[in-house]
Design an enzyme around this catalytic site. Structure first.
Site, PDB file in Angstrom:
ATOM      1  N   GLY A  34      47.114  23.088  15.265  1.00 20.80           N
ATOM      2  CA  GLY A  34      46.614  23.717  16.479  1.00 20.80           C
ATOM      3  C   GLY A  34      45.367  24.555  16.261  1.00 20.80           C
ATOM      4  O   GLY A  34      44.732  25.002  17.224  1.00 20.80           O
ATOM      5  N   ARG A  89      42.167  42.652  32.045  1.00 22.38           N
ATOM      6  CA  ARG A  89      43.054  43.424  32.921  1.00 22.38           C
ATOM      7  C   ARG A  89      43.788  44.510  32.144  1.00 22.38           C
ATOM      8  O   ARG A  89      44.254  45.470  32.713  1.00 22.38           O
ATOM      9  CB  ARG A  89      44.025  42.484  33.651  1.00 22.38           C
ATOM     10  CG  ARG A  89      43.303  41.744  34.788  1.00 22.38           C
ATOM     11  CD  ARG A  89      44.223  40.828  35.554  1.00 22.38           C
ATOM     12  NE  ARG A  89      44.424  39.563  34.872  1.00 22.38           N
ATOM     13  CZ  ARG A  89      45.180  38.570  35.350  1.00 22.38           C
ATOM     14  NH1 ARG A  89      45.785  38.709  36.505  1.00 22.38           N
ATOM     15  NH2 ARG A  89      45.308  37.446  34.687  1.00 22.38           N
ATOM     16  N   GLN A  90      43.843  44.376  30.811  1.00 22.05           N
ATOM     17  CA  GLN A  90      44.423  45.452  29.979  1.00 22.05           C
ATOM     18  C   GLN A  90      43.238  46.324  29.537  1.00 22.05           C
ATOM     19  O   GLN A  90      42.846  46.345  28.375  1.00 22.05           O
ATOM     20  CB  GLN A  90      45.173  44.841  28.781  1.00 22.05           C
ATOM     21  CG  GLN A  90      45.864  45.855  27.881  1.00 22.05           C
ATOM     22  CD  GLN A  90      47.120  46.474  28.490  1.00 22.05           C
ATOM     23  OE1 GLN A  90      47.765  45.872  29.335  1.00 22.05           O
ATOM     24  NE2 GLN A  90      47.462  47.686  28.071  1.00 22.05           N
ATOM     25  N   HIS A 122      37.031  41.623  35.831  1.00 21.40           N
ATOM     26  CA  HIS A 122      38.055  42.276  36.654  1.00 21.40           C
ATOM     27  C   HIS A 122      37.562  43.626  37.188  1.00 21.40           C
ATOM     28  O   HIS A 122      37.744  43.941  38.356  1.00 21.40           O
ATOM     29  CB  HIS A 122      39.336  42.427  35.851  1.00 21.40           C
ATOM     30  CG  HIS A 122      40.433  43.050  36.640  1.00 21.40           C
ATOM     31  ND1 HIS A 122      40.858  42.540  37.850  1.00 21.40           N
ATOM     32  CD2 HIS A 122      41.172  44.160  36.416  1.00 21.40           C
ATOM     33  CE1 HIS A 122      41.818  43.307  38.329  1.00 21.40           C
ATOM     34  NE2 HIS A 122      42.031  44.283  37.480  1.00 21.40           N
ATOM     35  N   ASP A 159      43.559  43.655  48.614  1.00 24.18           N
ATOM     36  CA  ASP A 159      43.884  45.026  48.211  1.00 24.18           C
ATOM     37  C   ASP A 159      42.602  45.843  48.154  1.00 24.18           C
ATOM     38  O   ASP A 159      41.499  45.307  48.324  1.00 24.18           O
ATOM     39  CB  ASP A 159      44.655  45.067  46.874  1.00 24.18           C
ATOM     40  CG  ASP A 159      43.903  44.382  45.739  1.00 24.18           C
ATOM     41  OD1 ASP A 159      42.656  44.419  45.743  1.00 24.18           O
ATOM     42  OD2 ASP A 159      44.559  43.814  44.845  1.00 24.18           O
ATOM     43  N   LYS A 182      48.156  46.640  49.032  1.00 27.38           N
ATOM     44  CA  LYS A 182      49.092  45.896  48.174  1.00 27.38           C
ATOM     45  C   LYS A 182      49.798  46.821  47.190  1.00 27.38           C
ATOM     46  O   LYS A 182      49.183  47.697  46.605  1.00 27.38           O
ATOM     47  CB  LYS A 182      48.283  44.841  47.403  1.00 27.38           C
ATOM     48  CG  LYS A 182      49.056  44.101  46.349  1.00 27.38           C
ATOM     49  CD  LYS A 182      48.264  42.931  45.768  1.00 27.38           C
ATOM     50  CE  LYS A 182      47.666  43.224  44.426  1.00 27.38           C
ATOM     51  NZ  LYS A 182      46.964  42.118  43.809  1.00 27.38           N
ATOM     52  N   ARG A 184      52.150  46.221  43.770  1.00 30.90           N
ATOM     53  CA  ARG A 184      52.720  45.191  42.886  1.00 30.90           C
ATOM     54  C   ARG A 184      54.104  45.626  42.430  1.00 30.90           C
ATOM     55  O   ARG A 184      54.283  46.726  41.925  1.00 30.90           O
ATOM     56  CB  ARG A 184      51.794  44.945  41.684  1.00 30.90           C
ATOM     57  CG  ARG A 184      52.292  43.803  40.826  1.00 30.90           C
ATOM     58  CD  ARG A 184      51.260  43.310  39.847  1.00 30.90           C
ATOM     59  NE  ARG A 184      50.216  42.467  40.426  1.00 30.90           N
ATOM     60  CZ  ARG A 184      50.366  41.190  40.744  1.00 30.90           C
ATOM     61  NH1 ARG A 184      51.533  40.601  40.577  1.00 30.90           N
ATOM     62  NH2 ARG A 184      49.368  40.510  41.244  1.00 30.90           N
TER      63      ARG A 184
HETATM   64  C1  R5P Z   1      44.615  42.366  40.639  1.00 32.48           C
HETATM   65  O1  R5P Z   1      44.210  43.514  40.509  1.00 32.48           O
HETATM   66  C2  R5P Z   1      43.692  41.219  40.757  1.00 32.48           C
HETATM   67  O2  R5P Z   1      42.527  41.568  41.458  1.00 32.48           O
HETATM   68  C3  R5P Z   1      44.341  40.044  41.444  1.00 32.48           C
HETATM   69  O3  R5P Z   1      44.701  40.418  42.755  1.00 32.48           O
HETATM   70  C4  R5P Z   1      45.562  39.601  40.706  1.00 32.48           C
HETATM   71  O4  R5P Z   1      45.296  39.420  39.338  1.00 32.48           O
HETATM   72  C5  R5P Z   1      46.107  38.311  41.281  1.00 32.48           C
HETATM   73  O5  R5P Z   1      47.275  37.981  40.605  1.00 32.48           O
HETATM   74  P1  R5P Z   1      48.386  37.076  41.273  1.00 32.48           P
HETATM   75  O6  R5P Z   1      47.736  35.776  41.650  1.00 32.48           O
HETATM   76  O7  R5P Z   1      49.388  36.892  40.161  1.00 32.48           O
HETATM   77  O8  R5P Z   1      48.943  37.802  42.424  1.00 32.48           O
END
Ligand code: R5P
Length: 288
Positions: A34, A89-90, A122, A159, A182, A184
């Site tokens: 791999g 995102r992290q 992001h 959001d 939104k 989560r």
């Molecule tokens: C979050 O802050 C991002 O902007 C997206 O809304 C998010 O990553 C989308 O993820 P999912 O498709 O899993 O809801």
């Protein structure tokens, strides 16, 4: 010379064609275990641009190898075009003991090139994590053009974080803008409530940076249908489509899914080649 990674072959060719630059020949394959292998088959002799996305994440390793190979093949200045930047995102240590993944990836890419160009990361702040000059181009223009063709009345941000992008796209395509709130719950569940949502009888496009599991978009489509929207489009700059995202979106009643070619897939109808080549050409002019 433009050097394509296997994750971005089509986009690299489109950028090369717009910039009237040659596309270098790259051999890329996997060993039986791999691990990736790359070899540049042309002498580079001059500035080079490597184009490679980082989703799925194994493309990241190929990006590192390709940048190293480009330098060894003679690239004088080396630009990494990373249309989708993974791990961003992290971008904080949310809980004690976590890695700051965005910084690790940014530093690793920086160590192998002279400049980084990406598309809609992001958060724009992640650009500061690179130790070489970095910039982000925006997909708003090409997305707005597609939505104009579809005569969209309202652009909806799912959001607060998506509002600025939605407002910019709305302005460019002459539509109104609206926003949802939104929360989560977990990686595949979100709760949403409308702020105003005046969409009855309207054609609406939900615009976000990433479609990952599709839960954000599917929940928003459900709210739009309840509120009487006639047609809903879901638009993600980067389409990852994890878990059963496509099925979930279709079940929710979406008219069409659109993404850009930062991650190549069946819905990549919007190309960012134009905005990328403009950024690359502008810099070439500035630096002579
Ligand atoms: C979050 O802050 C991002 O902007 C997206 O809304 C998010 O990553 C989308 O993820 P999912 O498709 O899993 O809801």
């Amino acid at each position: 010379m433009i050097l394509p990674g296997t994750g971005s072959e089509g986009l690299a060719k489109r950028v090369a064609s717009l910039l009237h630059r040659p596309v270098g020949r790259v051999e890329a394959r996997s060993f039986p275990d791999g691990e990736r292998y790359v070899r540049i088959l042309d002498a580079v002799r001059g500035p080079a641009i490597v184009v490679q996305t980082t989703f799925p994440p194994q493309h990241l390793t190929e990006l590192f190898l390709l940048l190293d190979a480009a330098r060894r093949a003679g690239a004088t200045t080396l630009t990494a075009v990373v249309p989708y930047l993974a791990y961003m995102r992290q971008d904080r240590v949310f809980q004690a003991g976590e890695a700051l993944s965005a910084a690790v990836i940014a530093k690793s890419i920086s160590a192998l090139c002279d400049r980084v160009v990406t598309v809609d990361p992001h958060k724009p702040e992640v650009l500061k994590l690179f130790t070489v000059p970095s910039e982000a181009v925006r997909a708003d223009g090409p997305i707005a053009q597609e939505l104009k063709d579809r005569k969209v009345d309202v652009v909806l941000a799912p959001d607060a974080g998506a509002f600025e992008r939605a407002a910019s796209v709305a302005k460019l395509c002459g539509a109104a803008v609206d926003q949802l709130e939104k929360t989560r719950i977990d990686s595949q569940t979100v709760r949403m409530k409308p702020k105003t949502l005046d969409v009855a009888g309207k054609r609406v496009a939900i615009v976000d940076d990433i479609i990952s599991t599709g839960s954000t978009m599917a929940t928003a489509v459900g709210l739009l249908r309840q509120a009487g929207a006639t047609t809903t489009y879901v638009v993600g700059v980067h389409g990852l489509f994890l878990a059963n995202a496509e099925e979930r979106l279709k079940k929710a009643g979406v008219e069409e899914i659109l993404t850009t070619d930062t991650v190549q897939g069946p819905y990549s109808l919007v190309s960012v080649a134009g905005v990328l080549s403009e950024a690359l050409a502008a810099k070439a002019i500035k630096t002579g």
